[in-house]
Design a protein around this motif. Structure first.
Motif, PDB file in Angstrom:
ATOM      1  N   SER A 101    -100.955  28.950  24.302  1.00 27.83           N
ATOM      2  CA  SER A 101    -101.676  29.148  25.552  1.00 27.83           C
ATOM      3  C   SER A 101    -100.788  28.811  26.738  1.00 27.83           C
ATOM      4  O   SER A 101    -100.774  29.530  27.741  1.00 27.83           O
ATOM      5  N   ASP A 108     -97.507  28.897  26.748  1.00 25.42           N
ATOM      6  CA  ASP A 108     -96.470  29.929  26.822  1.00 25.42           C
ATOM      7  C   ASP A 108     -97.001  31.178  27.511  1.00 25.42           C
ATOM      8  O   ASP A 108     -96.338  31.768  28.363  1.00 25.42           O
ATOM      9  N   SER A 109     -98.222  31.599  27.160  1.00 24.29           N
ATOM     10  CA  SER A 109     -98.771  32.808  27.774  1.00 24.29           C
ATOM     11  C   SER A 109     -99.080  32.562  29.247  1.00 24.29           C
ATOM     12  O   SER A 109     -98.883  33.436  30.090  1.00 24.29           O
ATOM     13  N   SER A 157     -95.788  32.596  31.001  1.00 29.81           N
ATOM     14  CA  SER A 157     -95.322  33.978  31.060  1.00 29.81           C
ATOM     15  C   SER A 157     -96.080  34.744  32.143  1.00 29.81           C
ATOM     16  O   SER A 157     -95.495  35.504  32.918  1.00 29.81           O
ATOM     17  N   ARG A 158     -97.386  34.528  32.227  1.00 32.61           N
ATOM     18  CA  ARG A 158     -98.204  35.181  33.239  1.00 32.61           C
ATOM     19  C   ARG A 158     -97.782  34.736  34.635  1.00 32.61           C
ATOM     20  O   ARG A 158     -97.667  35.545  35.555  1.00 32.61           O
TER      21      ARG A 158
END
Length: 121
Positions: free
Chosen positions: A100, A102-103, A106-107
């Motif tokens: 979560s 990492d995403s 990334s977002r």
């Protein structure tokens, strides 16, 4: 253990010597029974009955202790299984949390890059 055996053996010999030295016949009255019996026999029978009672009490104590040990072992196994399950859940949550993060990272990076592009145009 060997010291207890030697002590018991010495005690038994002393009781036997005492019984032999006091072997005269004596009257015995118990409830409705009246008889005359050797004092040595009474002493030996009393000692044997005492030994049987002590042995029985020792067996009951040992049985209760073994039962308690088995119960505690079962409780330990159950708690160890619970700990293992919680460690697995904890690992899964850390993995989900890391994914979560990492995403989200990334977002945010994607959002920051597109904001930078918008500002330059």
């Amino acid at each position: 253990m060997q010291a207890k055996f030697i002590f018991s053996l010495i005690l038994a010999v002393l009781v036997a010597i005492f019984a032999i030295q006091n072997s005269a016949a004596v009257p015995v009255n118990f409830i409705v029974y009246h008889l005359e019996i050797s004092q040595a026999l009474i002493i030996l029978i009393s000692a044997i009955i005492g030994a049987i009672i002590a042995f029985s009490l020792g067996l009951m104590k040992q049985f209760n202790m073994n039962k308690a040990i088995k119960d505690k072992d079962k409780q330990i196994r159950n708690l160890e299984m619970s700990v293992a399950k919680l460690e697995i859940e904890n690992g899964e949550l850390h993995t989900k949390n890391a994914m979560s993060l990492d995403s989200e990272e990334s977002r945010l990076n994607t959002s920051t890059i597109s904001d930078d592009k918008n500002l330059t145009h």
